[in-house]
Enzyme design. Sequence first.
Site, PDB file in Angstrom:
ATOM      1  N   VAL A 219       7.941   6.751  11.526  1.00  0.00           N
ATOM      2  CA  VAL A 219       7.293   7.128  12.786  1.00  0.00           C
ATOM      3  C   VAL A 219       6.047   7.956  12.510  1.00  0.00           C
ATOM      4  O   VAL A 219       6.117   9.012  11.881  1.00  0.00           O
ATOM      5  CB  VAL A 219       8.250   7.940  13.684  1.00  0.00           C
TER       6      VAL A 219
ATOM      7  N   LYS B  39       8.881   2.863  17.367  1.00  0.00           N
ATOM      8  CA  LYS B  39       8.795   4.293  17.073  1.00  0.00           C
ATOM      9  C   LYS B  39       9.351   5.126  18.226  1.00  0.00           C
ATOM     10  O   LYS B  39      10.053   6.112  18.020  1.00  0.00           O
ATOM     11  CB  LYS B  39       7.342   4.673  16.797  1.00  0.00           C
TER      12      LYS B  39
ATOM     13  N   GLU C 114      11.348   9.588   7.812  1.00  0.00           N
ATOM     14  CA  GLU C 114      10.172  10.276   8.373  1.00  0.00           C
ATOM     15  C   GLU C 114       8.975   9.336   8.439  1.00  0.00           C
ATOM     16  O   GLU C 114       8.190   9.365   9.393  1.00  0.00           O
ATOM     17  CB  GLU C 114       9.849  11.503   7.518  1.00  0.00           C
TER      18      GLU C 114
ATOM     19  N   THR D 198       0.827  -1.215   0.000  1.00  0.00           N
ATOM     20  CA  THR D 198       0.000   0.000   0.000  1.00  0.00           C
ATOM     21  C   THR D 198       0.859   1.262   0.000  1.00  0.00           C
ATOM     22  O   THR D 198       0.548   2.222  -0.698  1.00  0.00           O
ATOM     23  CB  THR D 198      -0.937   0.028   1.223  1.00  0.00           C
TER      24      THR D 198
END
Lengths: 436, 436
Positions: free
Chosen positions: A134, A207, A131, A14
């Site tokens: 998280v 994260k 980027e 996706t």
Amino acid sequence: MAEPLRIALAGLGTVGTGVIRLLETNRDMVERRAGRAIEVVAINARDRSKDRGIDLTPYAWVDDMQAMAERADVDVVVELVGGSDGPALSLARAALDAGKGLVTANKAMVAHHGMELAELAAIKGAPFAFEAAVAGGIPVVKGLREGTAANALTRIYGILNGTCNYILSEMERTGADFDAMLKAAQEQGYAEADPTFDIEGIDAAHKLAILAAIGFGTRIDFAGVRTSGITEVRSTDIAQADALGYVVRLVGVANLDEGDDGTCRLMQRVRPCLVPFRHPLAAVTGPTNAVVAEGDFAGRLLFQGAGAGDRPTASAVVADLIDIARGLAGAPFSVPVAQLETLDPGDPGERVGRDYIRFTVADRPGVLAEITAAMRDAGVSIESLIQRGRDEDGGEVQVAMVTHEGPERCVTQALALLDGSPSLTAPPLVMPILKD
Amino acid sequence: MAEPLRIALAGLGTVGTGVIRLLETNRDMVERRAGRAIEVVAINARDRSKDRGIDLTPYAWVDDMQAMAERADVDVVVELVGGSDGPALSLARAALDAGKGLVTANKAMVAHHGMELAELAAIKGAPFAFEAAVAGGIPVVKGLREGTAANALTRIYGILNGTCNYILSEMERTGADFDAMLKAAQEQGYAEADPTFDIEGIDAAHKLAILAAIGFGTRIDFAGVRTSGITEVRSTDIAQADALGYVVRLVGVANLDEGDDGTCRLMQRVRPCLVPFRHPLAAVTGPTNAVVAEGDFAGRLLFQGAGAGDRPTASAVVADLIDIARGLAGAPFSVPVAQLETLDPGDPGERVGRDYIRFTVADRPGVLAEITAAMRDAGVSIESLIQRGRDEDGGEVQVAMVTHEGPERCVTQALALLDGSPSLTAPPLVMPILKD
């Protein structure tokens, strides 16, 4: 205009298809902001024939994903394969080793191997950006790496897993139990068939470990994150919390702590917490993510948005590519990797705070006395206590309490005193009350 | 380690002294993140003898502020003087003209002259940064310039003025009227002695114009911002809004609109709005700021934090300096200034939405019929209407209504039909209902 930035895209799930869709939809805008075109020169995925809902014929399919790293016509490898090790890690290493840039959405890989990859990137002078690893589309990696760069952060915390937040906020809204809401989350596409990584807090821990490294300038210590998931949270806990003025959220919290010997330690925990109604995190419902960074000058900053999904995650991937295209990609962890500090994990017992503790007990005389005696003996001071009687279908009796502020080790000790007691019919659940 | 970044600091009010305090307090951390020391080589303010609560003896005082721009030992001029024109603008121009970097917290100057300064910066190849000009310590300029760079934004909106938000949320909390809460805000230090810029929405309009330029890639059009302040909001409006499920907030909203001729236009408005309880902006109370950016891929992102104050603003100033020190300062408005589009302002009448309208009327028969007939004749459909009787002290009668969704021009027309009617004892107040 400069030469295009040429990217190879590994992984067409996706997020991968989302990146292609974004680069097609917003082509002109991305080019203006990047100062040059971003061109997909190679794509690869496990299954070439799968229908992904987009036309891939304009893109050059390569059969050997690992070979992407070697191609002279590739500037940046975008790794969207997933998995902390295996092909993703091999590709990441090979890309950086060949001096290519690396952009990834792979939180597990960055949490486990981010230091090694950052070191390789530094040696090769190659950009390395994540980027998208998280909190999906929220630019919080950039926010901590650059936005709060002038601050000593005192605490970083937040709702880092949309699956858990969906389940908990739906339990809150409907009164239903965990199992039912997990099933609903799976039906809605918010939870995977095997939800372990999400509901056990591991995804949030990945994260948190990344954010802590950036925010505190420390080496990633994923192994040092103490993690509990949400599987033990019951609808009755949520009802009790509500009666006390709290909602239940899975919160990752990282802070620096001074150890007994005066050395600085890194405390990292992912746990279901009681969040006061008035705290901004209490208003975060559904699959949304939110991160709070507390700086000594900036004060409390909140970053909130969609924590997952193909489109938000693609937004973060392409933001990294734009930075790289402009030559604006800085040190991936805010300071050069060689300058990151190595800190020991903090001692959870030293945390001073308030806790919610729920006991499931046998319905017989003396149980409450036994529990409260253990609390007293361990030095835990009880602020409030509610005993709920057996419910209609003859279920268990629950005792829920909130402690006064005190060291967590006292609570642990109280529970140790009660361990094995026949009065307790199930393990107790402890949830800290999030400090405002 | 590289040579220090040498800065000249013009203006030593709360923000200027905050910057010095930050650079002293977090010296090592800033140096690690900047890759080199940030050194204050010259300072200036109007009054040298004033006690600012910090020791300025380590810093070289210069008597002629404008000369800072010419000094060979200065890399970046930090303009914290304030005022859209005058000495601040002269210094800013001179600094960029001399090829120095320019960092400023001056929203009025950037809103009025940001295009000229950006053009000069582009010609001279000098960095120009103004994170501190919008929403204090919240890294929202960076968030829009880089974090959401891959997105076509559909809307940017937020609470951009802490003074107004303090007053409105205190009116809500206490039930007191505007005048009393303005006085309280002044006593608390949240409003200035002359509060005009804040309470009339001008300060918020400065910030909105800057954010719109960055987010939409358009030239700043401060003159195109339609602005109304909060002075006409009464405690009864807030009570009515509450009864209907809303809070009242001063919200700046910018979006792109298609005009009748198919051209794209820039709609920018600052007005008190009704915000649904469940919207994240409804939870923003006190002097906090919050900005929402809605991207076609990222979805709805929220940035929230302290919108003013010496320490948060200093955090933003130094974040800009760290970017510059690292060579990571990009185009100040996300795309090169020459590529920013020039858009005409949108036609407010074309907005389609719901509105709250409050009339203050004479207590006599037929008034309601007159108002509702005007609404009907202008094509405004009323969703709900509340008439409040005269209060105890014989005050005015108020009629408050919420319209169904419709074009704003119909509401304007209805009010024009009622203009001059002796039934209305004060001008009506219209507040839009913020779209979720």
